[in-house]
Design an enzyme around this catalytic site. Structure first.
Site, PDB file in Angstrom:
ATOM      1  NE  ARG A 104       3.210  -2.165  -3.893  1.00 46.52           N
ATOM      2  CZ  ARG A 104       3.014  -1.385  -2.811  1.00 46.52           C
ATOM      3  NH1 ARG A 104       3.836  -0.413  -2.535  1.00 46.52           N
ATOM      4  NH2 ARG A 104       1.981  -1.593  -2.007  1.00 46.52           N
ATOM      5  CG  HIS A 160       7.419  -1.984  -0.523  1.00 49.75           C
ATOM      6  ND1 HIS A 160       7.900  -1.210  -1.548  1.00 49.75           N
ATOM      7  CD2 HIS A 160       8.462  -2.220   0.313  1.00 49.75           C
ATOM      8  CE1 HIS A 160       9.194  -0.971  -1.339  1.00 49.75           C
ATOM      9  NE2 HIS A 160       9.543  -1.573  -0.225  1.00 49.75           N
ATOM     10  CE1 TYR A 217       0.204   0.860   0.708  1.00 51.22           C
ATOM     11  CE2 TYR A 217       0.862  -0.311   2.700  1.00 51.22           C
ATOM     12  CZ  TYR A 217       0.978  -0.102   1.341  1.00 51.22           C
ATOM     13  OH  TYR A 217       1.840  -0.869   0.609  1.00 51.22           O
TER      14      TYR A 217
END
Ligand SMILES: Cc1ncc(C[n+]2csc(CCOP(=O)(O)OP(=O)(O)O)c2C)c(N)n1
Ligand SMILES: [Mg+2]
Length: 394
Positions: free
Chosen positions: A286, A290, A299
């Site tokens: 990805r 998100h 993160y």
């Protein structure tokens, strides 16, 4: 009994994690091109590699079809970028980008037959494209103006499903149904690495195996479930989970459109031939957030994304097309113009859509009125009204 020191326990617990510029990231082993676990037909450099098992599924592919796969990926990426911008401009409530997953989606989507049935998550814009769902329908859903999107039976493409993993059960039930009807079509269910931890997915694996349902489980392992890395979902490579249920599992290079096409064709043919379910793990990444509500810089380390950029699914097909003289400058220029036109079309379509009705969410929850819904509606109305002064002041 041995007593483990606190320091030893801490170091054991943190094994496999490292700190990068203040962020904790998990050390991960990335399969290389030569990894026997990974089915790959096109390397990141755009070199076609032989594969004794899967070559036959793409053997007859013509230069025109290759250009078609490239075109699908370019247009899908363009549409996706436009949607992200539209969200940032306040035209959509949310967008879940597929950036980086174009090959997994176009390869598997193009492997499906018209009479097959697709059960997507919320990120399958490339598969929707392959099934002929108009992109503006996807945007209407993320704007909150078309009650979930489109008629699933027009394109055998179910509505987007946000409840993680639940569509694998719907797909399994549907597959069991068409098998009883004697149909020779197949079903494909999409889900993510995070979803693989859901009970629904485990149950769908059990049922599909026991009833030999004609379903392909297509897991896009994009390495992250929001901020949770795949290491937090499994101790074994995901494709190996299938073994415990009694059906085959295969890991394919999810950034290789040819390999995804070949492996998915194989799995769908197995399903149609009555050989039951298959798990395909498309190993991909990805590249973006998100959703537009997420900030991945909190993160994960930038270097991770940079390493995956070198494996870009679109770039490797371009390299292959150029090296094999299957596409010239004229083709790429025309496609660029087509991308621009698509961007313009979806932009104009979204801007022409009505604003969402903020109170529609309270309708149709129950057939008749309900005290709790009435209370929530009133609370929301008061919240909305609290902005009235601000708006009036400008
Ligand atoms: C049952 C359920 N639990 C939690 C959520 C919140 N949620 C939305 S997306 C997501 C992560 C899914 O990750 P993955 O399956 O890897 O798919 P990806 O978003 O990476 O494509 C979670 C936990 C949800 N939508 N449904
Ligand atoms: Mg994921």
């Amino acid at each position: 009994m041995t007593v483990e020191s606190t320091a030893a326990r801490k170091s054991r617990r943190s094994a496999g994690t490292k700190s990068t510029a203040g962020k904790t990231t998990t050390a991960r082993k990335t399969p290389s091109s030569t990894d026997p676990e990974l089915v790959q037909l096109l390397t990141p450099e755009g070199k076609r590699v032989k594969n004794a098992e899967y070559d036959k599924y793409v053997a007859g592919i013509t230069p025109d079809e290759l250009r078609g796969l490239y075109r699908d990926m370019v247009l899908t990426r363009r549409f996706d970028a436009e949607a992200t911008s539209l969200q940032r401009q306040g035209e959509l409530g949310l967008w879940a980008s597929l950036l980086g997953q174009e090959a997994a989606q176009i390869g598997s989507g193009r492997a499906t037959r018209e009479d097959d049935y697709v059960f997507p998550t919320y990120r399958e814009h490339g598969v929707a494209w392959c099934r002929g769902v108009d992109p503006t329908n996807l945007l209407g859903m993320f704007r909150g103006v078309n009650n979930g999107g489109w008629d699933p039976n027009s394109n055998n493409f179910q509505l987007y499903t946000i409840v993680i993993g639940s569509q694998t059960l719907h797909a399994t039930g549907y597959a069991m149904g068409i098998a009883k009807d004697g149909a020779d079509s197949a079903v494909i269910a999409y889900f993510g690495d995070g979803a693989s931890s859901q009970g629904d997915v485990a149950e769908s694996f059990t049922f599909s195996a026991v009833y030999n349902a004609p379903v392909v489980f297509f897991c896009q392992n994009n390495q992250w479930a929001i901020s949770e890395p795949t290491e937090k979902q499994t101790r074994v490579p995901l494709y190996q989970r299938a073994q415990g249920y009694g059906f085959p599992g295969v890991r394919v290079d999810g950034n290789d459109v040819l390999a995804c096409l070949a492996v998915t064709k194989w799995a769908l043919e197995r399903a149609r031939a009555g050989e039951g379910p298959t798990l395909v793990e498309a190993y991909t990444y990805r590249m973006g957030a998100h959703t537009t509500s997420d900030d991945p810089t909190k993160y994960r380390a930038d270097e991770e994304r940079e390493a995956w950029e070198a494996k870009d699914p679109i770039l490797r097909v371009r390299r292959y097309l150029e090296a094999s003289n299957h596409a010239d400058e004229g083709f790429f220029a025309e496609l660029e113009a087509e991308s621009e036109a698509l961007g313009k079309r979806v932009r104009e379509a979204v801007r022409a859509m009505p604003d969402p009705d903020h109170f529609a969410i309270f309708e149709n929850v129950y057939a008749d009125g309900h005290a709790l819904v009435d209370e929530e509606r009133a609370q929301f109305a008061a919240y909305q009204a609290s902005f009235a002064d601000v708006e009036g002041g400008h």
